[in-house]
Every structure is written in C-alpha cells, then in structure tokens.
Design a protein around this motif. Sequence first.
Motif, PDB file in Angstrom:
ATOM      1  N   PHE A  43       0.633   9.641  -0.073  1.00 35.53           N
ATOM      2  CA  PHE A  43       0.302  11.129  -0.843  1.00 35.53           C
ATOM      3  C   PHE A  43       1.639  11.572  -0.673  1.00 35.53           C
ATOM      4  CE2 PHE A  43      -0.486  15.232  -1.169  1.00 35.53           C
ATOM      5  CZ  PHE A  43      -1.537  15.273  -2.239  1.00 35.53           C
ATOM      6  N   SER A  44       2.005  12.250  -1.857  1.00 29.32           N
ATOM      7  CA  SER A  44       3.193  13.021  -2.122  1.00 29.32           C
ATOM      8  C   SER A  44       2.767  14.340  -2.467  1.00 29.32           C
ATOM      9  CB  SER A  44       4.211  12.201  -3.081  1.00 29.32           C
ATOM     10  OG  SER A  44       5.137  13.259  -3.047  1.00 29.32           O
ATOM     11  N   PRO A  45       3.242  15.206  -1.664  1.00 30.59           N
ATOM     12  CA  PRO A  45       2.945  16.537  -2.190  1.00 30.59           C
ATOM     13  C   PRO A  45       3.837  17.274  -3.029  1.00 30.59           C
ATOM     14  CG  PRO A  45       3.736  16.736   0.003  1.00 30.59           C
ATOM     15  CD  PRO A  45       3.485  15.460  -0.225  1.00 30.59           C
ATOM     16  N   ARG A  46       5.030  16.345  -3.319  1.00 32.27           N
ATOM     17  CA  ARG A  46       6.163  16.908  -3.976  1.00 32.27           C
ATOM     18  C   ARG A  46       5.702  16.406  -5.693  1.00 32.27           C
ATOM     19  NH1 ARG A  46      11.739  14.891  -2.524  1.00 32.27           N
ATOM     20  NH2 ARG A  46      10.610  13.310  -1.251  1.00 32.27           N
ATOM     21  N   LEU A  47       4.471  15.876  -5.745  1.00 27.99           N
ATOM     22  CA  LEU A  47       4.204  15.748  -7.155  1.00 27.99           C
ATOM     23  C   LEU A  47       3.177  16.861  -7.933  1.00 27.99           C
ATOM     24  CD1 LEU A  47       3.751  11.785  -7.352  1.00 27.99           C
ATOM     25  CD2 LEU A  47       5.773  13.188  -7.809  1.00 27.99           C
ATOM     26  N   ALA A  48       2.685  17.725  -7.068  1.00 28.73           N
ATOM     27  CA  ALA A  48       2.098  18.672  -7.333  1.00 28.73           C
ATOM     28  C   ALA A  48       1.883  19.180  -8.815  1.00 28.73           C
ATOM     29  CB  ALA A  48       1.889  19.545  -6.281  1.00 28.73           C
TER      30      ALA A  48
ATOM     31  N   PHE B 142       0.852  -1.188  -0.070  1.00 24.97           N
ATOM     32  CA  PHE B 142       0.036  -0.022   0.021  1.00 24.97           C
ATOM     33  C   PHE B 142       0.787   1.323  -0.020  1.00 24.97           C
ATOM     34  CE2 PHE B 142      -3.805  -2.218   2.449  1.00 24.97           C
ATOM     35  CZ  PHE B 142      -3.952  -3.169   1.379  1.00 24.97           C
ATOM     36  N   ARG B 143       2.135   1.220   0.146  1.00 37.13           N
ATOM     37  CA  ARG B 143       3.305   2.164   0.336  1.00 37.13           C
ATOM     38  C   ARG B 143       2.677   3.380   1.204  1.00 37.13           C
ATOM     39  NH1 ARG B 143       6.854   0.316  -0.916  1.00 37.13           N
ATOM     40  NH2 ARG B 143       7.983   2.048  -1.519  1.00 37.13           N
ATOM     41  N   THR B 144       2.352   2.768   2.457  1.00 38.12           N
ATOM     42  CA  THR B 144       2.091   3.657   3.548  1.00 38.12           C
ATOM     43  C   THR B 144       3.380   3.846   4.186  1.00 38.12           C
ATOM     44  OG1 THR B 144       1.162   1.580   4.456  1.00 38.12           O
ATOM     45  CG2 THR B 144      -0.196   2.985   3.792  1.00 38.12           C
TER      46      THR B 144
ATOM     47  N   LEU C 292      -6.689   6.180 -17.645  1.00 37.68           N
ATOM     48  CA  LEU C 292      -6.707   5.145 -16.820  1.00 37.68           C
ATOM     49  C   LEU C 292      -5.784   5.595 -15.453  1.00 37.68           C
ATOM     50  CD1 LEU C 292      -7.085   2.152 -15.356  1.00 37.68           C
ATOM     51  CD2 LEU C 292      -5.539   1.523 -17.106  1.00 37.68           C
ATOM     52  N   ASP C 293      -6.091   5.757 -14.362  1.00 39.26           N
ATOM     53  CA  ASP C 293      -4.868   5.887 -13.117  1.00 39.26           C
ATOM     54  C   ASP C 293      -4.776   4.471 -12.474  1.00 39.26           C
ATOM     55  OD1 ASP C 293      -3.595   6.819 -11.500  1.00 39.26           O
ATOM     56  OD2 ASP C 293      -4.824   8.486 -10.597  1.00 39.26           O
ATOM     57  N   MET C 294      -3.842   3.714 -12.909  1.00 38.50           N
ATOM     58  CA  MET C 294      -3.613   2.574 -12.406  1.00 38.50           C
ATOM     59  C   MET C 294      -3.514   2.283 -11.014  1.00 38.50           C
ATOM     60  SD  MET C 294      -1.694   0.609 -15.419  1.00 38.50           S
ATOM     61  CE  MET C 294      -1.320  -1.277 -14.598  1.00 38.50           C
ATOM     62  N   PHE C 295      -2.554   3.270 -10.235  1.00 39.07           N
ATOM     63  CA  PHE C 295      -2.356   3.292  -8.776  1.00 39.07           C
ATOM     64  C   PHE C 295      -2.835   4.832  -7.969  1.00 39.07           C
ATOM     65  CE2 PHE C 295       0.663   1.244 -11.663  1.00 39.07           C
ATOM     66  CZ  PHE C 295       0.417  -0.281 -11.193  1.00 39.07           C
TER      67      PHE C 295
ATOM     68  N   ILE D 197      -5.499  -0.684  -4.730  1.00 46.66           N
ATOM     69  CA  ILE D 197      -5.578  -1.955  -4.071  1.00 46.66           C
ATOM     70  C   ILE D 197      -5.751  -1.650  -2.469  1.00 46.66           C
ATOM     71  CG2 ILE D 197      -3.194  -2.327  -3.444  1.00 46.66           C
ATOM     72  CD1 ILE D 197      -3.662  -5.432  -4.617  1.00 46.66           C
ATOM     73  N   ASN D 198      -5.566  -0.469  -2.029  1.00 43.17           N
ATOM     74  CA  ASN D 198      -5.729  -0.159  -0.451  1.00 43.17           C
ATOM     75  C   ASN D 198      -7.111   0.225  -0.456  1.00 43.17           C
ATOM     76  OD1 ASN D 198      -5.531   0.972   1.935  1.00 43.17           O
ATOM     77  ND2 ASN D 198      -3.727   2.285   1.526  1.00 43.17           N
ATOM     78  N   PRO D 199      -7.946  -0.451   0.482  1.00 46.04           N
ATOM     79  CA  PRO D 199      -9.148   0.121   0.701  1.00 46.04           C
ATOM     80  C   PRO D 199      -9.364   1.403   1.550  1.00 46.04           C
ATOM     81  CG  PRO D 199      -8.690  -2.129   1.700  1.00 46.04           C
ATOM     82  CD  PRO D 199      -7.698  -1.603   1.179  1.00 46.04           C
TER      83      PRO D 199
HETATM   84  C1  LIG Z   1       3.145   5.692  -4.779  1.00 41.72           C
HETATM   85  S1  LIG Z   1       1.323   5.307  -4.533  1.00 41.72           S
HETATM   86  C2  LIG Z   1       0.509   6.630  -5.689  1.00 41.72           C
HETATM   87  C3  LIG Z   1      -0.618   7.119  -5.347  1.00 41.72           C
HETATM   88  C4  LIG Z   1      -1.130   8.248  -6.186  1.00 41.72           C
HETATM   89  N1  LIG Z   1      -1.190   7.971  -7.664  1.00 41.72           N
HETATM   90  C5  LIG Z   1      -0.487   9.617  -5.960  1.00 41.72           C
HETATM   91  O1  LIG Z   1      -0.015  10.027  -6.736  1.00 41.72           O
HETATM   92  O2  LIG Z   1      -0.624   9.872  -4.688  1.00 41.72           O
HETATM   93  C6  LIG Z   1       0.858   3.837  -5.194  1.00 41.72           C
HETATM   94  C7  LIG Z   1      -0.502   3.527  -4.985  1.00 41.72           C
HETATM   95  O3  LIG Z   1      -0.648   2.032  -5.795  1.00 41.72           O
HETATM   96  C8  LIG Z   1      -1.475   1.181  -4.936  1.00 41.72           C
HETATM   97  N2  LIG Z   1      -1.008  -0.206  -5.483  1.00 41.72           N
HETATM   98  C9  LIG Z   1      -0.143  -1.063  -5.147  1.00 41.72           C
HETATM   99  N3  LIG Z   1       0.018  -2.110  -5.939  1.00 41.72           N
HETATM  100  C10 LIG Z   1      -1.295  -2.072  -6.371  1.00 41.72           C
HETATM  101  C11 LIG Z   1      -1.722  -3.016  -7.446  1.00 41.72           C
HETATM  102  N4  LIG Z   1      -1.292  -4.213  -7.787  1.00 41.72           N
HETATM  103  N5  LIG Z   1      -3.029  -2.480  -7.996  1.00 41.72           N
HETATM  104  C12 LIG Z   1      -3.573  -1.460  -7.565  1.00 41.72           C
HETATM  105  N6  LIG Z   1      -2.972  -0.510  -6.707  1.00 41.72           N
HETATM  106  C13 LIG Z   1      -1.811  -0.801  -6.174  1.00 41.72           C
HETATM  107  C14 LIG Z   1      -0.921   1.422  -3.425  1.00 41.72           C
HETATM  108  O4  LIG Z   1      -2.143   1.130  -2.546  1.00 41.72           O
HETATM  109  C15 LIG Z   1      -0.533   3.071  -3.557  1.00 41.72           C
HETATM  110  O5  LIG Z   1      -1.800   3.512  -3.206  1.00 41.72           O
END
Ligand SMILES: C[S@@+](CC[C@H](N)C(=O)[O-])C[C@H]1O[C@@H](n2cnc3c(N)ncnc32)[C@H](O)[C@@H]1O
Length: 340
Positions: free
Chosen positions: A169-174, A135-137, A193-196, A220-222
């Motif tokens: 969440f990263s504010p550095r990507l604004a 979940f990249r927390t 499509l925003d995959m993540f 993937i993170n609820p």
């Molecule tokens: C680096 S974060 C990016 C979040 C967002 N795009 C942002 O800019 O704040 C990556 C995200 O991908 C999700 N993730 C990791 N593996 C995944 C998967 N297999 N399918 C969907 N989401 C996934 C994580 O839960 C996390 O929220």
Amino acid sequence: MLSKCVVVPRSKGETIRKKLSEEGLLRKDLRIMSLEDDIYIPIAVEAYDDIELCFPITEMDFEEVEQIKGYKELADVPEHLKELLPTSFDMIGDICILKLEEELLPYSQEIGEAILKTNNNLKVVALDGGVKGEFRTRDLKIIAGEKRTTTTHKEYGLRFEMDVSKVYFSPRLARERKRVVDLIENENGETILDMFAGVGPFSIMIARHSNIKEVHAIDINPDAVEYLEKNIKLNKVDNISHYLGDARSVICEIPNADRIIMNLPHSAIDFLGTGLDVLQPGGIIHLYSIVENEDLPKFSEKVVEMAKGFGHEVRIEEKRMVHTYSPTSGLYVFDLISLL
Ligand SMILES: C[S@@+](CC[C@H](N)C(=O)[O-])C[C@H]1O[C@@H](n2cnc3c(N)ncnc32)[C@H](O)[C@@H]1O
C-alpha cells in the motif's frame, strides 16, 4: 502550495480539524492558516460534495510543513549524524515506515521513540528494508512502539484495513487515485478493471466516488485479496468483483473494460498486451512505471511501439510524474487512449 480548504470560524476550528483528520481529509503536509476570525484548513478533496460540512470552501496558498515535526531535536543520535535523519516517511494509518542510512541503524530505536514522542497519532515505527517479490511486500522491522503491523488507513473519507507486512500500500498515491476518479465520465457507467488491485484503494475510491457500472479487481496475493474483500464491506461498496490470481489468466473471466488501472510500477509494461486485449475501443489505460527521468521520451515511444506490436494504436493523452522514486527517476503515469 495551492490547496482547497474549508473556512471555519475560529471557535469551531479544532473540532472541524479533528473531524477532517479522522476522515482522512486533512492535508497534514500544509500549515493551517488563521486570518482575522477564520481558520483555513487545507483539505484533500476537490469537490465540496465529498465532505459533509456546512462551511464554505475556497482555495488558498499554504505553507508546506515537514510531515513529522520536531523529532530530530529529540532523537538521541550523535550530533554529526543528525543531518542524515530522514525528513520524509510513509505514514499508513498509525504506522510510520521509514528508511535509515547505514550509519543511523545502531540508533534505530532512539529515532523511532523520538518520532512516537512527537507524533501522538503514530503508535508503531517500522524500518523499511525495501519492497520485494511478486506481492511487492515490504521487509519491515519494528523499531519502536506497539509490536504489530496491522492498521486502518484513512484516505478521502475511506478506510483501508491491512497488514503492512503482508500487502502493498502506498499513501503517496492518494492524490493520483483522486485524479483518476475525476477523469471518469459519470454519465456512461464505465466498466473498470484494476489489474493489480492490492487492498483496493483505486477500486474502492472509484466505486465510492464515481458513477461507474462495475469494477473488476484482481490481485495475485491472497492476503491482499482478503483485505480487499474486507475493505469492500468496510466502505459499503457493492459494485466491485474481486479475483485472486495472475491477471494474465484471470482476465479471461472478465468483460472488456472502458478503463484499466495498471499499477505494478516495476513490470506493468510486461502486461500491456494483456490489458490492451480487454480494452474497449476508445478506452483508457493508466499505466504506472518507474522510469529514469532522462529516458522519459524513449520510454513513451516504446509504449506506443509495443502497443502497435500488439495490433493497437494508442495515443499518450497525459504523462506525469506521480512522485520521485530516486534522485534520477520517478514513478510516472501514462494515460493511454486506444484509437481503435
Ligand atoms: C504496486 S502494488 C499496487 C496495489 C494497489 N493498486 C495500490 O495502489 O495500493 C502491485 C500489486 O500487484 C499484485 N500483483 C503482482 N503481480 C501480479 C499479477 N501477475 N497478477 C495480479 N496481481 C499481481 C501484487 O500482489 C500487488 O498487490
């Protein structure tokens, strides 16, 4: 540094500065300038239309400022350790997230309190133990201020609610998100499509600031998807569909996309085949990856070769560093155009 700015009469300077700050449009990394009877306030928007103010906009060269001012003098740490005090932080809403060198850990609370004393808009200071897991927390420990990890972050006039201990969440990507928005062709109504997607910063900024057909946002993170849903409502956007699950399996429910955002920097490359499978011919993938600077040419070749292996010809239209990641590496974005 060059930046767009609003030119405001001195008498209105403070009111407008406050309004811009509340909307998340003020560039706090640059020093406001005053020339004759006008104040020049640096803003984080490329187009005047994005802000509803009746003042002229121009471009000026601004002095950069340290993000958090004055706290070093106030921090109660031994003099010989002061040079180790950090100069940059992530500020998410009213939460300051910082990393400390081992030697400074015994003084965490003193450092946190000094930061709060010198920055009225911050209410919590948390120590960052690193981003972990699928979940990249972040592993966070509050060292000063209120005992909470929930906040609302403002960016380009949008609001993002989140619990910084449960979602990424990263504010550095604004500015990077704004760059992507500016690339979108408004005439054709792209499918995105925003995959993540996390809590939705890319999806919501795109839906709000461009004329797209629809955005499909997966995570993937609820907890992230719960906040994504909240943030869609909060920002009053209605053309985003959200999905909870692994992008690899959810993707079969989604129509092909003209533009795909793959922001999973440590492993996005492993999902390249999945992304290419649902990319329209001529479509674009924005692939984010942590790359050692010296390996950049090799990595670029690898991406093109991997795409070939999946039966797709791609051209790297643009590659650039979004921000540094370590002294020898960076977070890079690769804009890949499908040539098929
Ligand atoms: C680096 S974060 C990016 C979040 C967002 N795009 C942002 O800019 O704040 C990556 C995200 O991908 C999700 N993730 C990791 N593996 C995944 C998967 N297999 N399918 C969907 N989401 C996934 C994580 O839960 C996390 O929220």
